[in-house]
Design a protein around this motif. Sequence first.
Motif, PDB file in Angstrom:
ATOM      1  N   ILE A  97      65.056  11.198  54.727  1.00  0.00           N
ATOM      2  CA  ILE A  97      66.493  11.018  54.507  1.00  0.00           C
ATOM      3  C   ILE A  97      67.289  11.623  55.661  1.00  0.00           C
ATOM      4  O   ILE A  97      68.235  11.017  56.175  1.00  0.00           O
ATOM      5  N   ILE A  98      66.907  12.828  56.086  1.00  0.00           N
ATOM      6  CA  ILE A  98      67.610  13.472  57.199  1.00  0.00           C
ATOM      7  C   ILE A  98      67.486  12.630  58.466  1.00  0.00           C
ATOM      8  O   ILE A  98      68.472  12.389  59.177  1.00  0.00           O
ATOM      9  N   ALA A  99      66.283  12.155  58.755  1.00  0.00           N
ATOM     10  CA  ALA A  99      66.075  11.345  59.960  1.00  0.00           C
ATOM     11  C   ALA A  99      66.837  10.035  59.899  1.00  0.00           C
ATOM     12  O   ALA A  99      67.269   9.501  60.932  1.00  0.00           O
ATOM     13  N   SER A 100      67.029   9.511  58.699  1.00  0.00           N
ATOM     14  CA  SER A 100      67.700   8.222  58.541  1.00  0.00           C
ATOM     15  C   SER A 100      69.195   8.289  58.823  1.00  0.00           C
ATOM     16  O   SER A 100      69.853   7.250  58.880  1.00  0.00           O
ATOM     17  N   THR A 101      69.721   9.497  59.014  1.00  0.00           N
ATOM     18  CA  THR A 101      71.143   9.618  59.354  1.00  0.00           C
ATOM     19  C   THR A 101      71.397   9.348  60.834  1.00  0.00           C
ATOM     20  O   THR A 101      72.556   9.383  61.280  1.00  0.00           O
ATOM     21  N   MET A 102      70.352   9.065  61.608  1.00  0.00           N
ATOM     22  CA  MET A 102      70.509   8.844  63.040  1.00  0.00           C
ATOM     23  C   MET A 102      71.558   7.794  63.390  1.00  0.00           C
ATOM     24  O   MET A 102      72.399   8.023  64.280  1.00  0.00           O
ATOM     25  N   PRO A 103      71.588   6.605  62.738  1.00  0.00           N
ATOM     26  CA  PRO A 103      72.637   5.632  63.084  1.00  0.00           C
ATOM     27  C   PRO A 103      74.044   6.168  62.865  1.00  0.00           C
ATOM     28  O   PRO A 103      74.973   5.825  63.611  1.00  0.00           O
ATOM     29  N   LEU A 104      74.214   7.010  61.847  1.00  0.00           N
ATOM     30  CA  LEU A 104      75.524   7.614  61.616  1.00  0.00           C
ATOM     31  C   LEU A 104      75.889   8.564  62.760  1.00  0.00           C
ATOM     32  O   LEU A 104      77.042   8.599  63.217  1.00  0.00           O
ATOM     33  N   GLY A 129      78.388   7.668  54.413  1.00  0.00           N
ATOM     34  CA  GLY A 129      77.083   8.226  54.742  1.00  0.00           C
ATOM     35  C   GLY A 129      77.053   9.737  54.617  1.00  0.00           C
ATOM     36  O   GLY A 129      76.097  10.323  54.099  1.00  0.00           O
ATOM     37  N   MET A 130      78.111  10.391  55.092  1.00  0.00           N
ATOM     38  CA  MET A 130      78.175  11.847  54.988  1.00  0.00           C
ATOM     39  C   MET A 130      78.247  12.303  53.533  1.00  0.00           C
ATOM     40  O   MET A 130      77.664  13.331  53.159  1.00  0.00           O
ATOM     41  N   ILE A 131      78.962  11.544  52.706  1.00  0.00           N
ATOM     42  CA  ILE A 131      79.021  11.870  51.280  1.00  0.00           C
ATOM     43  C   ILE A 131      77.623  11.761  50.661  1.00  0.00           C
ATOM     44  O   ILE A 131      77.214  12.612  49.857  1.00  0.00           O
ATOM     45  N   GLY A 132      76.891  10.714  51.034  1.00  0.00           N
ATOM     46  CA  GLY A 132      75.536  10.556  50.521  1.00  0.00           C
ATOM     47  C   GLY A 132      74.636  11.713  50.905  1.00  0.00           C
ATOM     48  O   GLY A 132      73.866  12.226  50.080  1.00  0.00           O
ATOM     49  N   VAL A 133      74.722  12.144  52.179  1.00  0.00           N
ATOM     50  CA  VAL A 133      73.932  13.295  52.620  1.00  0.00           C
ATOM     51  C   VAL A 133      74.327  14.545  51.840  1.00  0.00           C
ATOM     52  O   VAL A 133      73.469  15.343  51.434  1.00  0.00           O
ATOM     53  N   ALA A 134      75.638  14.731  51.611  1.00  0.00           N
ATOM     54  CA  ALA A 134      76.106  15.899  50.862  1.00  0.00           C
ATOM     55  C   ALA A 134      75.570  15.894  49.430  1.00  0.00           C
ATOM     56  O   ALA A 134      75.195  16.951  48.893  1.00  0.00           O
ATOM     57  N   ILE A 135      75.505  14.721  48.814  1.00  0.00           N
ATOM     58  CA  ILE A 135      74.966  14.615  47.448  1.00  0.00           C
ATOM     59  C   ILE A 135      73.508  15.056  47.418  1.00  0.00           C
ATOM     60  O   ILE A 135      73.077  15.846  46.566  1.00  0.00           O
ATOM     61  N   ILE A 136      72.734  14.541  48.391  1.00  0.00           N
ATOM     62  CA  ILE A 136      71.306  14.861  48.437  1.00  0.00           C
ATOM     63  C   ILE A 136      71.088  16.345  48.718  1.00  0.00           C
ATOM     64  O   ILE A 136      70.304  17.023  48.041  1.00  0.00           O
ATOM     65  N   LEU A 141      69.537  21.839  47.638  1.00  0.00           N
ATOM     66  CA  LEU A 141      69.829  23.261  47.802  1.00  0.00           C
ATOM     67  C   LEU A 141      69.826  23.992  46.468  1.00  0.00           C
ATOM     68  O   LEU A 141      69.386  25.141  46.369  1.00  0.00           O
ATOM     69  N   SER A 142      70.331  23.320  45.441  1.00  0.00           N
ATOM     70  CA  SER A 142      70.331  23.940  44.116  1.00  0.00           C
ATOM     71  C   SER A 142      68.916  24.103  43.573  1.00  0.00           C
ATOM     72  O   SER A 142      68.662  24.928  42.700  1.00  0.00           O
ATOM     73  N   GLY A 143      67.990  23.326  44.117  1.00  0.00           N
ATOM     74  CA  GLY A 143      66.600  23.420  43.687  1.00  0.00           C
ATOM     75  C   GLY A 143      65.763  24.341  44.552  1.00  0.00           C
ATOM     76  O   GLY A 143      64.548  24.430  44.372  1.00  0.00           O
ATOM     77  N   GLY A 144      66.377  24.984  45.540  1.00  0.00           N
ATOM     78  CA  GLY A 144      65.660  25.962  46.350  1.00  0.00           C
ATOM     79  C   GLY A 144      64.944  25.381  47.557  1.00  0.00           C
ATOM     80  O   GLY A 144      63.836  25.805  47.880  1.00  0.00           O
ATOM     81  N   VAL A 145      65.551  24.428  48.279  1.00  0.00           N
ATOM     82  CA  VAL A 145      64.930  23.847  49.452  1.00  0.00           C
ATOM     83  C   VAL A 145      64.875  24.871  50.578  1.00  0.00           C
ATOM     84  O   VAL A 145      65.715  25.776  50.674  1.00  0.00           O
ATOM     85  N   ASP A 267      69.243  12.467  43.819  1.00  0.00           N
ATOM     86  CA  ASP A 267      68.545  12.013  45.024  1.00  0.00           C
ATOM     87  C   ASP A 267      68.696  10.501  45.196  1.00  0.00           C
ATOM     88  O   ASP A 267      69.014  10.009  46.284  1.00  0.00           O
ATOM     89  N   LEU A 268      68.445   9.766  44.129  1.00  0.00           N
ATOM     90  CA  LEU A 268      68.520   8.304  44.191  1.00  0.00           C
ATOM     91  C   LEU A 268      69.944   7.845  44.486  1.00  0.00           C
ATOM     92  O   LEU A 268      70.158   6.906  45.267  1.00  0.00           O
ATOM     93  N   LEU A 269      70.914   8.511  43.876  1.00  0.00           N
ATOM     94  CA  LEU A 269      72.309   8.179  44.149  1.00  0.00           C
ATOM     95  C   LEU A 269      72.642   8.451  45.612  1.00  0.00           C
ATOM     96  O   LEU A 269      73.281   7.629  46.284  1.00  0.00           O
ATOM     97  N   GLY A 270      72.218   9.592  46.110  1.00  0.00           N
ATOM     98  CA  GLY A 270      72.486   9.935  47.502  1.00  0.00           C
ATOM     99  C   GLY A 270      71.840   8.962  48.471  1.00  0.00           C
ATOM    100  O   GLY A 270      72.449   8.576  49.477  1.00  0.00           O
ATOM    101  N   VAL A 271      70.611   8.551  48.185  1.00  0.00           N
ATOM    102  CA  VAL A 271      69.927   7.569  49.035  1.00  0.00           C
ATOM    103  C   VAL A 271      70.707   6.262  49.074  1.00  0.00           C
ATOM    104  O   VAL A 271      70.909   5.661  50.136  1.00  0.00           O
TER     105      VAL A 271
END
Length: 289
Positions: A97-104, A129-136, A141-145, A267-271
């Motif tokens: 997901i992080i790598a897929s932000t490259m076009p943005l 796109g930034m909103i989607g990344v923020a959702i993910i 982060l809330s899950g301890g990444v 996660d699915l919503l953010g994707v």
Amino acid sequence: MDLRAIAMGVAFAVMWASAFTSARIIVADAPPLTALALRFLCSGLIGVGIATWLGQSARLTRAQWRATVVFGICQNALYLGLTFVALQTIEASLAAIIASTMPLLVALGGLLVFGERVTPLGVGGLVTGMIGVAIIMGARLSGGVDLFGVGMAALGVLSLTVATMAVRGASSGGNVLMIVGLQMLVGSAALAVTAAILEDWQVTWSLKMVLAFAYTTLVPGLAATFVWFRLVNRIGAVRAATYHFLSPFFGVTIAALLLGERLSLLDLLGVAVVMLGIWAVQVARRRTT
């Protein structure tokens, strides 16, 4: 409708997205930079060998050499090196997901650095796109990444953004497979030096790890890069980059199927939101070129 280009674009997206899952398997049992250096050595030698057999020449123009070196260092050594390190502590789906932000990031860089004109659709895509990344990221982060892993992956995608800007120079003028092989050898050399300094050779050998290494070497490593260069030559970098919007979906799906990584509804919503943003940015850029 260019069905061949569509097939190439989808195939690239699947191969590119699958690399995160195979890399996750590799780094669980081998030092990441050393494994990646060996992968690029194998892929590069195979690519150069096949190119030589096909009659392609390593006599490149100065612009091709410059772009090939930049691409080899930025994508192969920096982007994938940092991503392999990140995959030791974060899941393959998050790295994809992080790598897929490259076009943005490419679109944002064009706006902020080069002053490129961006249509309302493009601006909307960037924001979406930034909103989607923020959702993910909020869900993770809330899950301890692991923040170190996220930081490494983020630095990697910045390097990928620079590499993408060098693709056209590296792939124009023919000798595509030779250039693919050479830029992999450039990455291998850079990674080998770094790995010799930072890592110890400690490998837990298993059939799963060997198969993942072979797959990563031949499919995402060699085949995907070759398809990408051919796709850029066929339809241009802007249109080719549109297929990156498929990568978040394929990345999380493959990781879930093969690694059993769990995905939350956020996660699915953010994707879905990231995919929509990437699609909007690329459509907007295509309309202005």
